[in-house]
Design an enzyme around this catalytic site. Sequence first.
Site, PDB file in Angstrom:
ATOM      1  N   ASP A  36       0.856  -1.184   0.000  1.00  0.00           N
ATOM      2  CA  ASP A  36       0.000   0.000   0.000  1.00  0.00           C
ATOM      3  C   ASP A  36       0.894   1.236   0.000  1.00  0.00           C
ATOM      4  O   ASP A  36       2.010   1.179  -0.492  1.00  0.00           O
ATOM      5  CB  ASP A  36      -0.957  -0.038   1.202  1.00  0.00           C
ATOM      6  CG  ASP A  36      -2.283   0.671   0.911  1.00  0.00           C
ATOM      7  OD1 ASP A  36      -2.250   1.885   0.644  1.00  0.00           O
ATOM      8  OD2 ASP A  36      -3.339   0.026   0.943  1.00  0.00           O
TER       9      ASP A  36
ATOM     10  N   HIS B  90       1.879   1.965  -3.255  1.00  0.00           N
ATOM     11  CA  HIS B  90       0.935   2.921  -3.835  1.00  0.00           C
ATOM     12  C   HIS B  90       1.462   4.348  -3.816  1.00  0.00           C
ATOM     13  O   HIS B  90       0.706   5.291  -3.990  1.00  0.00           O
ATOM     14  CB  HIS B  90      -0.408   2.852  -3.102  1.00  0.00           C
ATOM     15  CG  HIS B  90      -1.144   1.565  -3.319  1.00  0.00           C
ATOM     16  ND1 HIS B  90      -2.378   1.314  -2.757  1.00  0.00           N
ATOM     17  CD2 HIS B  90      -0.826   0.462  -4.030  1.00  0.00           C
ATOM     18  CE1 HIS B  90      -2.786   0.101  -3.104  1.00  0.00           C
ATOM     19  NE2 HIS B  90      -1.855  -0.433  -3.880  1.00  0.00           N
TER      20      HIS B  90
END
Length: 439
Positions: free
Chosen positions: A246, A269
């Site tokens: 993430d 991310h």
Amino acid sequence: MGSSYISCFNFSSYSKSVTLFASLYFVLISANVSGFDSLIQLLPTSAFLRTKSETLFRVDDFGAAGDGITDDTNSFKDVWDMACSSPSRSKIVIPAGYSFLVRSINFAGPCRSKVSLRIAGTILAPKDPEVWDGLNPRKWLYFIKVKHLTVEGGGIINGMGQEWWTRSCKVNRTNALTFHKCNNLKVRNIKIFNSQQMHLAFTDCKHVAVSQLIVLAPADSPNTDAIHISSSTQINIKDCTIGTGDDCISIVGNSSRIKVKNIVCGPGHGISIGSLGKSNSWSQVYNVHVDGASISNTENGVRIKTWQGGSGFVRKVSFKNVWMENVSNPIIIDQYYCDSTEPCSNQTSNIRIDNISFVGIKGTSATERAITIACSDSCPCRKLYLEDIQLTSFSGDPTSFFCWQAYGTTSGLNYPPPCFPCNEKNLQPTVLSNWSRST
């Protein structure tokens, strides 16, 4: 009480020290051991852990086995209670060469004096999430209301998150390392692996310095943000290497004065502000400055994301000197964020975004659209600034720039060509505040 007693012995009294050495000396005489050097060799190392300025506490002196199998939670709790209550500066040592299995634990302050935690070995979480039954599922190593704490040492914190990842990514899962209401905090030179959810979270913290971290988890591990900042201020992050499933760094509601420098990010991310405004909530994020990052093979590069219906603002944010390699969305502002199984409606209120700058962002995009700035119909983005943007396609194809309700200006050579409908005059790039320069 054995060596645990010796490590906590009060050597400030000279007379007690003389008595101790004299007693040991006569024991050695009776054992036919001669010489002061022999006396020194036979004394426990922990007998010398008290100095004028600092007292050392080793977890193995408090009964911790460090075999990776025995539950060492109570030993960690006992050593924390002793160190936190010490009237002098204290250092807790987690020695190298050992793996300590620790269940959910609170390291609670306030402490009487400054405490440092030197992690040279490994701290392991239980593999089975069922261990958390009846406990707060969001906590593993949880520090609360501790001031002037330092966590360092070159060791490893391993969340053993594999069993957690196989369950729904939306259920409450624990963070590996959480600092709540901790001020004047330093976290440096440690490795955090395979967290159950977020690896390192700061909530309601102030004056935090983070450096030289290595944070790693598989690219497909869900919601394993590396560094998460919430409701915190004056946070300085630098010289960290991150690769998770993430966000490398996520910054959410009511956070400010954050400086990020020299970060290696990927997979993951990217570096994100948000999401903000979920469930019509109010949030503010301001004075965030990223200067120096290498982002590769990530879903996003630098991102701001907000939900429709929220209120508040994001302002005075700069992203500078960032290298992108094969990033799907190198630059993105998304005011239509909707992480929901049901469609999200377009609402009239939204987070106001203004005074955002992107300077020296270069590299390659994994998709045709290298830049997306999609702002609210009712609350357009204002005072955006782009300078020296060079984002080409990883495949060699042309790249594009998408704008919606976005207003700003540009300087220098920029590719793909910006699509602002007009240049706002007299706009200057966001610069570091006085606090940012001084940290």
